[in-house]
Design an enzyme around this catalytic site. Structure first.
Site, PDB file in Angstrom:
ATOM      1  N   ARG A  18      69.484 -17.191  33.928  1.00  0.00           N
ATOM      2  CA  ARG A  18      69.301 -15.940  33.190  1.00  0.00           C
ATOM      3  C   ARG A  18      69.817 -16.045  31.755  1.00  0.00           C
ATOM      4  NH1 ARG A  18      72.315 -11.730  34.708  1.00  0.00           N
ATOM      5  NH2 ARG A  18      73.927 -12.575  36.018  1.00  0.00           N
TER       6      ARG A  18
ATOM      7  N   ARG B   4      68.494 -20.219  22.501  1.00  0.00           N
ATOM      8  CA  ARG B   4      67.507 -19.842  21.497  1.00  0.00           C
ATOM      9  C   ARG B   4      67.638 -20.725  20.266  1.00  0.00           C
ATOM     10  NH1 ARG B   4      68.940 -13.499  22.139  1.00  0.00           N
ATOM     11  NH2 ARG B   4      67.906 -13.158  24.145  1.00  0.00           N
TER      12      ARG B   4
ATOM     13  N   ARG C  19      82.858 -10.216  44.542  1.00  0.00           N
ATOM     14  CA  ARG C  19      83.847 -10.237  43.473  1.00  0.00           C
ATOM     15  C   ARG C  19      84.051  -8.800  43.013  1.00  0.00           C
ATOM     16  NH1 ARG C  19      86.926 -14.489  43.045  1.00  0.00           N
ATOM     17  NH2 ARG C  19      87.122 -14.314  40.770  1.00  0.00           N
TER      18      ARG C  19
ATOM     19  N   ARG D 277      86.716 -10.919  29.568  1.00  0.00           N
ATOM     20  CA  ARG D 277      86.196 -10.288  28.353  1.00  0.00           C
ATOM     21  C   ARG D 277      86.975  -9.022  28.039  1.00  0.00           C
ATOM     22  NH1 ARG D 277      80.237  -7.884  30.243  1.00  0.00           N
ATOM     23  NH2 ARG D 277      80.985  -6.508  31.904  1.00  0.00           N
TER      24      ARG D 277
ATOM     25  N   GLU E 262      89.122  -7.204  31.144  1.00  0.00           N
ATOM     26  CA  GLU E 262      88.428  -7.284  32.420  1.00  0.00           C
ATOM     27  C   GLU E 262      88.843  -8.550  33.171  1.00  0.00           C
ATOM     28  OE1 GLU E 262      83.757  -7.553  33.409  1.00  0.00           O
ATOM     29  OE2 GLU E 262      84.338  -5.816  32.191  1.00  0.00           O
TER      30      GLU E 262
ATOM     31  N   TYR F  67      72.400  -8.659  43.464  1.00  0.00           N
ATOM     32  CA  TYR F  67      72.767  -8.183  42.135  1.00  0.00           C
ATOM     33  C   TYR F  67      71.526  -7.598  41.488  1.00  0.00           C
ATOM     34  CZ  TYR F  67      74.370  -7.863  37.371  1.00  0.00           C
ATOM     35  OH  TYR F  67      74.696  -7.368  36.148  1.00  0.00           O
TER      36      TYR F  67
ATOM     37  N   ASP G 220      70.002  -5.180  38.207  1.00  0.00           N
ATOM     38  CA  ASP G 220      70.155  -4.406  36.984  1.00  0.00           C
ATOM     39  C   ASP G 220      69.670  -2.982  37.249  1.00  0.00           C
ATOM     40  OD1 ASP G 220      71.263  -6.350  35.322  1.00  0.00           O
ATOM     41  OD2 ASP G 220      69.294  -7.213  34.877  1.00  0.00           O
TER      42      ASP G 220
END
Length: 381
Positions: free
Chosen positions: A171, A175, A247, A277, A298, A346, A348
């Site tokens: 994922r 670039r 998790r 993060r 986090e 998982y 979105d």
């Protein structure tokens, strides 16, 4: 028909709204004291900042029907997630892009030069990557892997990247231009007033009743023609075969006067930094102005029985247990398992909404033809 929906998050709200509009009587219960599940947002009383209480949720999709659906219930404003990462004493942009590559290696390469350079440093002897580590080494080489992915992944998943499947990394693109927008979907944004008012609006229908701080009891199913379950799949069966692995996240909240980090999300790739993060919530609503700021450090760890499950682990052991729970579920009439927890995947937000829309559509079309509602619209396996 009388329908019971367990969970007042996106799955329950969208299914409930669709069925309510079709004339069905929908009872939605949730064990928490609020609607919205992990999408829940609220104003911080100290600073006025819109808080993503369970961590950041950024809406992005290529599904125009889903985009139109959420905009029916609230106003979305433009937002692009531009993630930064602190690694080895410097700050870089993610996902890895041309600026990241040039900065990291101290070069000024053009796109074609950078592409050739990455090909040279990548481990092309790995033809079919099997693990997360092999996937990274195959496509970006060891230096970029160790700077941006290895330590972060060890903290996030609590194991070596050699133990994780290659699919986790697929994922994350590389670039060869200066595009630092983390997502690449056509539609990206944030609800102007947070997610909670949006879900309130979805639930605002005379055929919907919502009961908070209400746990599911098996006797409730006797009063319903059908049950939609968006809680943990193993939880429906009282964990009789054992618990599926997750998790969870711990958030260390702190405030700051002014702008703490200049961006919404700052990753920390070094293994010796204990948190993964820092999120600065006012940057998720850039159209607002606040002098104070609220941030979360986090931390990721294995979920215990009383923790909020965030990320399904889905390793070999979990998949074996999952298949047993799927068999139990398929032998349980009158219940459809939905959402991230109900299907142990998982998801979105846009995928959650799409599957909820499809689930409701399947129920309505099946009911009109006297068909039995399937246990899963999307197989957890």
């Amino acid at each position: 028909m009388k329908v019971l929906l367990v969970g007042a998050g996106l799955s329950g709200a969208v299914i409930g709204r669709t069925l309510a509009e079709a004339g069905h009587d929908c009872r939605i219960i949730d064990s928490r004291s609020h609607i919205g599940g992990n999408c829940y947002t609220e104003r911080d009383p100290e600073t006025g900042v819109m808080m993503h209480v369970y961590g950041p949720h950024i809406f992005h999709t290529d599904d125009e029907e889903v985009w139109n659906y959420v905009n029916r219930f609230t106003t979305f404003l433009p937002f692009q997630n531009r993630v930064k990462t602190t690694s080895q004493g410097a700050v870089y942009s993610l996902p890895v892009n041309l600026h990241t590559i040039n900065q990291f290696f101290g070069k000024t390469m053009r796109p074609d030069e950078a592409r050739d350079f990455i090909t040279e440093i990548a481990d092309t002897s790995i033809e079919e990557p099997q693990s997360f580590e092999e996937q990274a080494l195959r496509f970006v080489g060891r230096d970029l892997y160790e700077a941006f992915f290895k330590g972060y992944t060890e903290k996030q998943w609590g194991c070596s990247p050699t133990e994780l499947p290659a699919s986790i990394l697929k994922r994350l693109p590389v670039r060869f231009n200066y595009d630092d927008n983390y997502f690449f979907h056509r539609f990206q944004g944030m609800p102007r007033d947070g997610y909670t008012p949006m879900i309130e609006a979805i639930l605002d229908h005379p055929n919907i009743t919502v009961e908070l701080e209400t746990s599911y009891e098996p006797a409730m199913a006797d009063e319903a023609d059908h049950v939609f379950w968006s809680g943990p799949l193993d939880g429906f069966f009282d964990y009789r075969l054992g618990r599926l692995g997750y998790r969870t996240l711990d958030f260390e909240r702190f405030t700051h006067e002014g702008d703490y980090q200049g961006c919404a999300v700052m990753n920390y790739g070094d293994r010796d930094v204990p948190y993964t993060r820092i999120t600065e919530h006012k940057h998720f609503s850039p159209w607002e102005s606040h002098e104070g700021s609220v941030c979360y450090r986090e931390y990721s760890r294995a979920a215990e029985p009383d923790d909020i499950p965030y990320y399904p682990i889905r390793m070999v052991e979990e998949k074996s247990l999952l298949s047993q729970y799927v068999e139990l579920a398929q032998a349980t009439p009158g219940v459809t398992f939905v959402g991230r927890l109900g299907t142990y995947r998982y998801l979105d937000m846009d995928v959650t909404i799409r599957e909820a829309m499809d689930t409701a559509g399947s129920f309505l079309s099946g009911a009109s033809m006297g068909k039995t509602m399937p246990t899963f619209i999307k197989s957890p396996l």
